[in-house]
Design an enzyme around this catalytic site. Structure first.
Site, short mmCIF file in Angstrom:
data_model
loop_
_atom_site.label_atom_id
_atom_site.label_comp_id
_atom_site.label_asym_id
_atom_site.label_seq_id
_atom_site.Cartn_x
_atom_site.Cartn_y
_atom_site.Cartn_z
N HIS A 156 0.83 -1.22 0.00
CA HIS A 156 0.00 0.00 0.00
C HIS A 156 0.86 1.26 0.00
O HIS A 156 0.42 2.31 0.47
CB HIS A 156 -0.94 0.06 1.22
CG HIS A 156 -1.72 -1.19 1.45
ND1 HIS A 156 -3.01 -1.37 1.00
CD2 HIS A 156 -1.37 -2.35 2.07
CE1 HIS A 156 -3.42 -2.58 1.34
NE2 HIS A 156 -2.45 -3.19 1.98
N SER A 277 15.56 21.43 -14.68
CA SER A 277 14.37 22.25 -14.85
C SER A 277 14.79 23.59 -15.42
O SER A 277 15.85 24.12 -15.07
CB SER A 277 13.70 22.43 -13.49
OG SER A 277 12.89 23.59 -13.52
N GLU A 290 10.41 8.26 -16.37
CA GLU A 290 9.01 8.69 -16.53
C GLU A 290 8.49 8.39 -17.93
O GLU A 290 7.34 7.99 -18.10
CB GLU A 290 8.89 10.20 -16.25
CG GLU A 290 9.09 10.53 -14.78
CD GLU A 290 9.16 12.04 -14.55
OE1 GLU A 290 8.28 12.55 -13.84
OE2 GLU A 290 10.07 12.69 -15.08
#
Ligand code: ARG
Length: 457
Positions: A156, A277, A290
């Site tokens: 979980h 970034s 990703e």
């Protein structure tokens, strides 16, 4: 460009129709397989006396020249060709003249195209199997190098029990092994030769289909000419196997993405797989991971597209089926890129050993060990669960630790507690006391690493 079917028509095929139906801009990826299929077919036509030996030899020589141009990347496809088969046929005719006209005996583009796609799948499935193997090897090498590292395991996404990092890594190796098995198994159904089924009913010419089967490396000759030209199950199966592999890769990526966050801070990725970034100078983003995670959404999309494409089509060949190719090629190329990148990426992962050593000290990781300790001492499982639950609750309420509780105090919770319970409270002990087959016990994991190293040699 000459059409393969022009003589029956008075009028021209419309320009818009051409634009909408022509496929050479994507099915040219089949060119190599198309030539190999044609070479085998021409040899067989010559062996069976259907075409003169001299013509067959001109055909195969011409096709071999085309193959070498395709391999060198110098072959130029005519955008005005209807499809790859037409393009190569026309080019061959230009090269060798009339003998080229004999090549299409006992063949239709219906069996030709599916032969090409099957050869494409055989080739690429084998490449995918080799790539999965390579990825497994880099994961095993990583596991081997970090055999002593203990990490929190999660259910979980809540910290659950400690495990060996190598144990976690070998879970991926198991997944990939099943993926590999599925591809190997698929080959049994992919490597079936449909050539010679012609349009749908077979041929009245004395062709030798089994000889073509052997020449092209197929395992079997298809048994029903109608099924041969109508079937695309093998593509659905390939896409399904790719989809499952994609699911596994995306889960691997997700674990690694979590682990590189400053919150987890378990590992660092090599700069080769990260970007920065444009606004936040401190950032190092795991873009490659990703995008692997993201790209895996393509596969079920393609699988769905082709399942719906095939659903309800009448036997046998229908032009709809031409649309199987972009989805197949897209999935194959994407999974190959993903597997290759993942193999590279594992080599550059740095493990933050200090952070992990600190993180796995948390006593809650050992609650099941304490519970099983009580069971070993004679408590029932339910009773032991309650005991440990109450202790956890009190420790949470008071901000205290089990390690600091006296034995007299612990005995108030359960008469089964003895001083040796204190030995349990380290991550090293927690993994060492596991003894069930397949557990995170270091000796067992070590044996698994050895087993995988031998298997993947
Ligand atoms: N380009 C077609 C395909 O990919 C080849 C078969 C065309 N056959 C036909 N009878 N129109 O499926």
């Amino acid at each position: 460009m000459p059409r393969l079917w022009g003589s029956r028509f008075k009028g021209e095929f419309g320009e818009l129709s051409k634009k909408f139906t022509f496929s050479v801009h994507y099915d040219s990826k089949l060119a190599l397989y198309d030539c190999l299929g044609s070479i085998a077919h021409a040899e067989m036509l010559s062996e069976t006396g259907i075409i003169p030996k001299k013509d067959a030899s001109d055909i195969t020589k011409g096709l071999k020249k085309i193959v070498s141009e395709i391999e060198k990347g110098t072959y130029v496809f005519e955008p005005t060709s209807e499809d790859v088969h037409t393009d190569i046929q026309n080019r061959l005719k230009k090269m060798i003249g009339r003998p080229a006209d004999r090549l299409h005996a006992a063949r239709s583009r219906n069996d030709q195209v599916v032969t090409d796609v099957r050869l494409y799948c055989m080739d690429h499935i084998q490449a995918i199997i080799a790539m999965i193997r390579k990825l497994q090897r880099s994961i095993v090498t990583f596991a081997d190098k970090h055999q002593d590292v203990i990490i929190p395991g999660y259910t979980h996404l809540q910290a659950a029990q400690v495990v060996l990092l190598s144990h976690h890594m070998l879970a991926y190796v198991e997944m990939l092994e099943r993926d590999k098995d599925r591809f190997v198994d698929a080959l049994k159904r992919v490597a079936i030769n449909p050539l010679g089924s012609c349009a749908l009913s077979g041929s009245s010419l004395p062709i030798d289909r089994n000889s073509v089967t052997k020449k092209l490396g197929f395992l079997e000759t298809s048994a029903n000419s109608m099924d041969s030209v109508a079937d695309r199950d093998f593509i659905l199966e390939t896409l399904s196997d790719i989809s499952i592999t994609g699911v596994h890769l995306s889960r691997m990526c997700e674990d690694l993405i979590l682990w590189v966050t400053s919150e987890f801070n378990f590992i660092k990725l090599d700069d080769a797989f990260c970007t920065g970034s444009s606004i936040m100078p401190h950032k190092k983003n795991p873009d490659v991971l990703e995008l692997i995670r993201g790209s895996s959404s393509k596969f079920p999309g393609h699988l769905m597209e082709l399942t719906i494409l095939m659903k309800g089509l009448p036997l046998t060949y229908n032009r709809d089926m031409q649309l199987d190719k972009p989805a197949l090629f897209g999935s194959v190329e994407t999974i190959q890129a993903m597997l290759t990148l993942m193999s590279e990426l594992f080599g550059g992962i740095k493990v933050n050993r200090e952070r992990l050593a600190e993180r796995v000290k948390d006593e809650y990781f050992f609650s099941v060990d304490i519970l099983e300790y009580l069971v070993r001492k004679g408590a029932s499982y339910r009773e032991a669960h309650d005991t440990v639950g109450v202790i956890v609750k009190e420790c949470l309420d008071r901000g205290s630790k089990l390690a600091d509780m006296s034995i007299t105090n612990l005995k108030k919770y359960s008469m089964y507690f003895e001083t040796d319970v204190k030995n349990l409270l380290t991550p090293e002990i927690s993994v060492q006391i596991k003894r069930s087959v397949g557990s995170t016990n270091p000796a067992m994991v070590k044996a698994q690493i050895t087993r995988w190293k031998n298997r993947l040699k």
